[in-house]
Design a protein around this motif. Structure first.
Motif, PDB file in Angstrom:
ATOM      1  N   ARG A 126       0.843  -1.206   0.000  1.00  0.00           N
ATOM      2  CA  ARG A 126       0.000   0.000   0.000  1.00  0.00           C
ATOM      3  C   ARG A 126       0.872   1.248   0.000  1.00  0.00           C
ATOM      4  N   GLN A 127       0.510   2.208  -0.826  1.00  0.00           N
ATOM      5  CA  GLN A 127       1.308   3.412  -1.014  1.00  0.00           C
ATOM      6  C   GLN A 127       1.419   4.275   0.236  1.00  0.00           C
ATOM      7  N   GLU A 128       0.400   4.248   1.085  1.00  0.00           N
ATOM      8  CA  GLU A 128       0.422   5.130   2.248  1.00  0.00           C
ATOM      9  C   GLU A 128       1.301   4.629   3.390  1.00  0.00           C
ATOM     10  N   ILE A 129       1.891   3.436   3.247  1.00  0.00           N
ATOM     11  CA  ILE A 129       2.737   2.899   4.305  1.00  0.00           C
ATOM     12  C   ILE A 129       4.180   3.357   4.110  1.00  0.00           C
ATOM     13  N   GLY A 130       4.699   4.027   5.152  1.00  0.00           N
ATOM     14  CA  GLY A 130       6.089   4.462   5.142  1.00  0.00           C
ATOM     15  C   GLY A 130       7.003   3.433   5.789  1.00  0.00           C
ATOM     16  N   ASP A 131       6.482   2.709   6.787  1.00  0.00           N
ATOM     17  CA  ASP A 131       7.271   1.703   7.494  1.00  0.00           C
ATOM     18  C   ASP A 131       6.314   0.682   8.096  1.00  0.00           C
ATOM     19  N   ILE A 132       6.723  -0.563   8.076  1.00  0.00           N
ATOM     20  CA  ILE A 132       5.896  -1.629   8.650  1.00  0.00           C
ATOM     21  C   ILE A 132       6.822  -2.638   9.310  1.00  0.00           C
ATOM     22  N   ARG A 133       6.455  -3.047  10.524  1.00  0.00           N
ATOM     23  CA  ARG A 133       7.237  -4.027  11.273  1.00  0.00           C
ATOM     24  C   ARG A 133       6.259  -4.954  11.992  1.00  0.00           C
ATOM     25  N   SER A 134       6.649  -6.211  12.119  1.00  0.00           N
ATOM     26  CA  SER A 134       5.757  -7.147  12.807  1.00  0.00           C
ATOM     27  C   SER A 134       6.487  -7.829  13.953  1.00  0.00           C
ATOM     28  N   SER A 135       5.737  -8.126  14.981  1.00  0.00           N
ATOM     29  CA  SER A 135       6.249  -8.858  16.143  1.00  0.00           C
ATOM     30  C   SER A 135       5.305 -10.017  16.409  1.00  0.00           C
ATOM     31  N   VAL A 136       5.828 -11.230  16.360  1.00  0.00           N
ATOM     32  CA  VAL A 136       5.018 -12.413  16.635  1.00  0.00           C
ATOM     33  C   VAL A 136       4.710 -12.451  18.129  1.00  0.00           C
ATOM     34  N   ILE A 137       3.497 -12.786  18.458  1.00  0.00           N
ATOM     35  CA  ILE A 137       3.066 -12.903  19.847  1.00  0.00           C
ATOM     36  C   ILE A 137       3.225 -14.359  20.258  1.00  0.00           C
ATOM     37  N   PHE A 138       4.052 -14.596  21.261  1.00  0.00           N
ATOM     38  CA  PHE A 138       4.245 -15.968  21.747  1.00  0.00           C
ATOM     39  C   PHE A 138       3.159 -16.377  22.735  1.00  0.00           C
ATOM     40  N   GLU A 139       2.727 -15.445  23.569  1.00  0.00           N
ATOM     41  CA  GLU A 139       1.641 -15.704  24.510  1.00  0.00           C
ATOM     42  C   GLU A 139       0.739 -14.495  24.553  1.00  0.00           C
ATOM     43  N   HIS A 140      -0.541 -14.732  24.699  1.00  0.00           N
ATOM     44  CA  HIS A 140      -1.516 -13.649  24.753  1.00  0.00           C
ATOM     45  C   HIS A 140      -2.432 -13.891  25.940  1.00  0.00           C
ATOM     46  N   HIS A 141      -2.436 -12.957  26.862  1.00  0.00           N
ATOM     47  CA  HIS A 141      -3.319 -13.042  28.016  1.00  0.00           C
ATOM     48  C   HIS A 141      -4.163 -11.778  28.026  1.00  0.00           C
ATOM     49  N   ARG A 142      -5.453 -11.952  28.042  1.00  0.00           N
ATOM     50  CA  ARG A 142      -6.358 -10.810  28.008  1.00  0.00           C
ATOM     51  C   ARG A 142      -7.216 -10.832  29.256  1.00  0.00           C
ATOM     52  N   ARG A 143      -7.340  -9.685  29.853  1.00  0.00           N
ATOM     53  CA  ARG A 143      -8.195  -9.553  31.029  1.00  0.00           C
ATOM     54  C   ARG A 143      -9.642  -9.639  30.555  1.00  0.00           C
ATOM     55  N   THR A 144     -10.393 -10.540  31.147  1.00  0.00           N
ATOM     56  CA  THR A 144     -11.784 -10.703  30.706  1.00  0.00           C
ATOM     57  C   THR A 144     -12.764  -9.923  31.552  1.00  0.00           C
ATOM     58  N   THR A 145     -12.321  -9.466  32.717  1.00  0.00           N
ATOM     59  CA  THR A 145     -13.195  -8.679  33.575  1.00  0.00           C
ATOM     60  C   THR A 145     -12.569  -7.297  33.766  1.00  0.00           C
ATOM     61  N   VAL A 146     -13.274  -6.267  33.354  1.00  0.00           N
ATOM     62  CA  VAL A 146     -12.805  -4.885  33.485  1.00  0.00           C
ATOM     63  C   VAL A 146     -13.815  -4.135  34.334  1.00  0.00           C
ATOM     64  N   LEU A 147     -13.346  -3.602  35.445  1.00  0.00           N
ATOM     65  CA  LEU A 147     -14.212  -2.903  36.376  1.00  0.00           C
ATOM     66  C   LEU A 147     -13.735  -1.464  36.559  1.00  0.00           C
ATOM     67  N   PRO A 148     -14.588  -0.591  37.069  1.00  0.00           N
ATOM     68  CA  PRO A 148     -14.147   0.775  37.321  1.00  0.00           C
ATOM     69  C   PRO A 148     -12.996   0.786  38.324  1.00  0.00           C
ATOM     70  N   LEU A 149     -12.088   1.727  38.164  1.00  0.00           N
ATOM     71  CA  LEU A 149     -10.995   1.863  39.119  1.00  0.00           C
ATOM     72  C   LEU A 149     -11.527   2.504  40.402  1.00  0.00           C
ATOM     73  N   PRO A 150     -10.973   2.124  41.538  1.00  0.00           N
ATOM     74  CA  PRO A 150     -11.443   2.722  42.784  1.00  0.00           C
ATOM     75  C   PRO A 150     -11.162   4.217  42.815  1.00  0.00           C
ATOM     76  N   ALA A 151     -12.040   4.969  43.472  1.00  0.00           N
ATOM     77  CA  ALA A 151     -11.844   6.404  43.603  1.00  0.00           C
ATOM     78  C   ALA A 151     -10.639   6.671  44.490  1.00  0.00           C
ATOM     79  N   ARG A 152      -9.951   7.742  44.214  1.00  0.00           N
ATOM     80  CA  ARG A 152      -8.752   8.071  45.002  1.00  0.00           C
ATOM     81  C   ARG A 152      -9.114   8.695  46.288  1.00  0.00           C
TER      82      ARG A 152
END
Length: 152
Positions: A126-152
């Motif tokens: 693609r013409q609009e790409i000036g630079d492209i780099r890839s990094s293979v992911i060996f492990e992927h851990h995703r948080r499945t529960t996202v809650l509001p942060l406690p008030a300070r």
């Protein structure tokens, strides 16, 4: 967001298929209260949808990578069109517009490293790409529960 809303979010994110009655019983509230609270979370945009989590290996997409992309020229119209294009590709799981050395990070999942190579080389044409780099992911851990942060 109060404690009851937070508890409902936690329950729904752990298993969105639970019935209203089950959640109400676990939280010690009336089913009608539970239903109204969940409806309120949806109406306020706190809950934007319910999704099934897919095992990428089970659908033959076990090779994941983060692709770092720098665009040229740096124009919003170019960036928006490019982002729309990459998000439309079936290999793309997520797309991030970022600051720093790259303009975008694309999280992709493909069959194997050869498919990843082909994907990156096709994208690099693609013409609009000036630079492209890839990094293979060996492990992927995703948080499945996202809650509001406690008030300070």
């Amino acid at each position: 967001m109060d404690e009851l809303d937070t508890a409902l979010l936690r329950l729904l994110q752990n298993d969105a298929r639970r019935t209203n009655r089950e959640m109400a019983a676990e939280l010690g509230i009336a089913p009608s209260t539970c239903l109204e609270r969940v409806r309120g979370l949806r109406d306020r945009g706190v809950i934007s949808g319910f999704h099934a989590e897919v095992d990428l290996q089970a659908i033959d997409r076990s090779t994941q990578a983060i692709i770092s992309i720098k665009l040229r020229p740096q124009a919003m119209a170019v960036a928006t069109a490019f982002q729309d294009y990459v998000q439309s590709l079936p290999q793309t799981l997520a797309m991030f517009m970022v600051s720093g050395a790259s303009d975008f990070l694309a999280h992709v999942a493909v069959r194997d490293t050869q498919a990843l190579r082909d994907f990156v080389l096709d994208l690099a044409k693609r013409q609009e790409i000036g630079d492209i780099r890839s990094s293979v992911i060996f492990e992927h851990h995703r948080r499945t529960t996202v809650l509001p942060l406690p008030a300070r």
